[in-house]
Design a protein around this motif. Structure first.
Motif, PDB file in Angstrom:
ATOM      1  N   ARG A 104      22.621   8.190  -5.360  1.00 48.92           N
ATOM      2  CA  ARG A 104      23.463   8.055  -4.184  1.00 48.92           C
ATOM      3  C   ARG A 104      22.675   8.500  -2.957  1.00 48.92           C
ATOM      4  O   ARG A 104      22.006   9.514  -2.983  1.00 48.92           O
ATOM      5  N   GLY A 105      22.744   7.691  -1.909  1.00 46.80           N
ATOM      6  CA  GLY A 105      21.998   7.989  -0.697  1.00 46.80           C
ATOM      7  C   GLY A 105      20.584   7.458  -0.721  1.00 46.80           C
ATOM      8  O   GLY A 105      19.833   7.645   0.221  1.00 46.80           O
ATOM      9  N   GLY A 106      20.197   6.772  -1.794  1.00 41.08           N
ATOM     10  CA  GLY A 106      18.852   6.219  -1.921  1.00 41.08           C
ATOM     11  C   GLY A 106      18.912   4.854  -2.576  1.00 41.08           C
ATOM     12  O   GLY A 106      19.863   4.096  -2.384  1.00 41.08           O
ATOM     13  N   ASP A 107      17.892   4.555  -3.357  1.00 40.19           N
ATOM     14  CA  ASP A 107      17.879   3.297  -4.101  1.00 40.19           C
ATOM     15  C   ASP A 107      19.018   3.294  -5.112  1.00 40.19           C
ATOM     16  O   ASP A 107      19.316   4.323  -5.732  1.00 40.19           O
ATOM     17  N   HIS A 108      19.653   2.129  -5.300  1.00 41.85           N
ATOM     18  CA  HIS A 108      20.760   2.023  -6.242  1.00 41.85           C
ATOM     19  C   HIS A 108      21.047   0.561  -6.557  1.00 41.85           C
ATOM     20  O   HIS A 108      20.504  -0.340  -5.928  1.00 41.85           O
ATOM     21  N   ILE A 109      21.904   0.349  -7.537  1.00 37.73           N
ATOM     22  CA  ILE A 109      22.375  -0.988  -7.897  1.00 37.73           C
ATOM     23  C   ILE A 109      23.740  -1.162  -7.258  1.00 37.73           C
ATOM     24  O   ILE A 109      24.613  -0.307  -7.406  1.00 37.73           O
ATOM     25  N   MET A 110      23.935  -2.267  -6.534  1.00 37.29           N
ATOM     26  CA  MET A 110      25.184  -2.516  -5.812  1.00 37.29           C
ATOM     27  C   MET A 110      25.932  -3.677  -6.448  1.00 37.29           C
ATOM     28  O   MET A 110      25.370  -4.749  -6.640  1.00 37.29           O
ATOM     29  N   PHE A 111      27.207  -3.425  -6.788  1.00 36.65           N
ATOM     30  CA  PHE A 111      28.097  -4.451  -7.341  1.00 36.65           C
ATOM     31  C   PHE A 111      29.030  -4.890  -6.223  1.00 36.65           C
ATOM     32  O   PHE A 111      29.752  -4.067  -5.661  1.00 36.65           O
ATOM     33  N   MET A 112      29.047  -6.176  -5.896  1.00 38.48           N
ATOM     34  CA  MET A 112      29.889  -6.675  -4.806  1.00 38.48           C
ATOM     35  C   MET A 112      30.831  -7.751  -5.335  1.00 38.48           C
ATOM     36  O   MET A 112      30.417  -8.629  -6.089  1.00 38.48           O
ATOM     37  N   GLY A 113      32.084  -7.647  -4.943  1.00 42.29           N
ATOM     38  CA  GLY A 113      33.105  -8.549  -5.465  1.00 42.29           C
ATOM     39  C   GLY A 113      33.465  -8.169  -6.888  1.00 42.29           C
ATOM     40  O   GLY A 113      33.334  -8.977  -7.813  1.00 42.29           O
ATOM     41  N   LEU A 114      33.896  -6.919  -7.067  1.00 40.61           N
ATOM     42  CA  LEU A 114      34.217  -6.430  -8.412  1.00 40.61           C
ATOM     43  C   LEU A 114      35.230  -7.352  -9.086  1.00 40.61           C
ATOM     44  O   LEU A 114      36.218  -7.760  -8.469  1.00 40.61           O
ATOM     45  N   THR A 115      34.990  -7.654 -10.354  1.00 42.44           N
ATOM     46  CA  THR A 115      35.913  -8.499 -11.107  1.00 42.44           C
ATOM     47  C   THR A 115      37.118  -7.703 -11.600  1.00 42.44           C
ATOM     48  O   THR A 115      38.180  -8.280 -11.816  1.00 42.44           O
ATOM     49  N   ASP A 116      36.958  -6.407 -11.769  1.00 42.38           N
ATOM     50  CA  ASP A 116      38.023  -5.474 -12.143  1.00 42.38           C
ATOM     51  C   ASP A 116      37.703  -4.135 -11.504  1.00 42.38           C
ATOM     52  O   ASP A 116      36.542  -3.826 -11.253  1.00 42.38           O
ATOM     53  N   PRO A 117      38.720  -3.302 -11.272  1.00 42.93           N
ATOM     54  CA  PRO A 117      38.444  -1.964 -10.727  1.00 42.93           C
ATOM     55  C   PRO A 117      37.585  -1.152 -11.697  1.00 42.93           C
ATOM     56  O   PRO A 117      37.654  -1.339 -12.906  1.00 42.93           O
ATOM     57  N   PHE A 118      36.757  -0.266 -11.139  1.00 41.05           N
ATOM     58  CA  PHE A 118      36.021   0.690 -11.965  1.00 41.05           C
ATOM     59  C   PHE A 118      37.011   1.784 -12.351  1.00 41.05           C
ATOM     60  O   PHE A 118      37.572   2.443 -11.483  1.00 41.05           O
TER      61      PHE A 118
END
Length: 168
Positions: A104-118
């Motif tokens: 968090r606050g650095g490099d990360h994997i971003m999921f956009m348009g979630l198919t279901d809530p986490f």
């Protein structure tokens, strides 16, 4: 061929093959995913990736059915001192024998348009692709309670110029 000769041949073959397998091996540890709320349209995943080879490599892509679009992201400070999240199109380098931290606050994997809530305690299936190593598919637990923020207050970040994969 005697059993002794066969055993020696098998042992030699394994000895020649295993170093190649170990050299291409990427270890992913301490992975978790989160979103900001149950109605969030985006989320992120964090982890460490260790390159157990003597060849520099690079994380080049991530795929998952958890979102319409998955990107590699980082944070950069603009000329006005505002932190912005941007896609890293060239991926994340992972030097030979080294470990990188997606946090968090650095490099990360971003999921956009979630198919279901986490949802706390559930898991996401994710495949991470590398420039040289074989892809790694893993189940990432959703941990909405984890407090390691990477030193950044995400609530104060300007997301206004982010491209969330929409064409508009």
């Amino acid at each position: 061929m005697s059993i002794k000769t066969l055993a020696l041949a098998v042992t030699t073959s394994i000895g020649l093959v295993l170093p190649g397998l170990v050299q291409a091996h990427m270890i992913i540890e301490d992975a978790y995913a989160r979103s900001s709320s149950a109605v969030a349209q985006s989320g992120a995943a964090f982890m460490t990736i260790t390159n157990h080879s003597d060849t520099d490599d690079r994380v080049v892509a991530v795929t998952s059915d958890a979102a319409d679009h998955v990107e590699l992201h980082t944070h950069l400070q603009d000329s006005n001192g505002v932190m912005r999240m941007i896609e890293v199109e060239d991926g994340f380098p992972v030097a030979a024998g080294q470990t990188i931290a997606l946090m968090r606050g650095g490099d990360h994997i971003m999921f956009m348009g979630l198919t279901d809530p986490f949802i706390q305690g559930e898991e996401l299936e994710v495949t991470i692709s590398f420039e040289h190593a074989e892809p790694v598919t893993l189940m990432i637990p959703v941990d909405l309670e984890r407090q390691d923020h990477g030193g950044m207050n995400h609530g104060e970040m300007d997301h206004s110029n982010m491209n969330h994969g929409s064409d508009s």
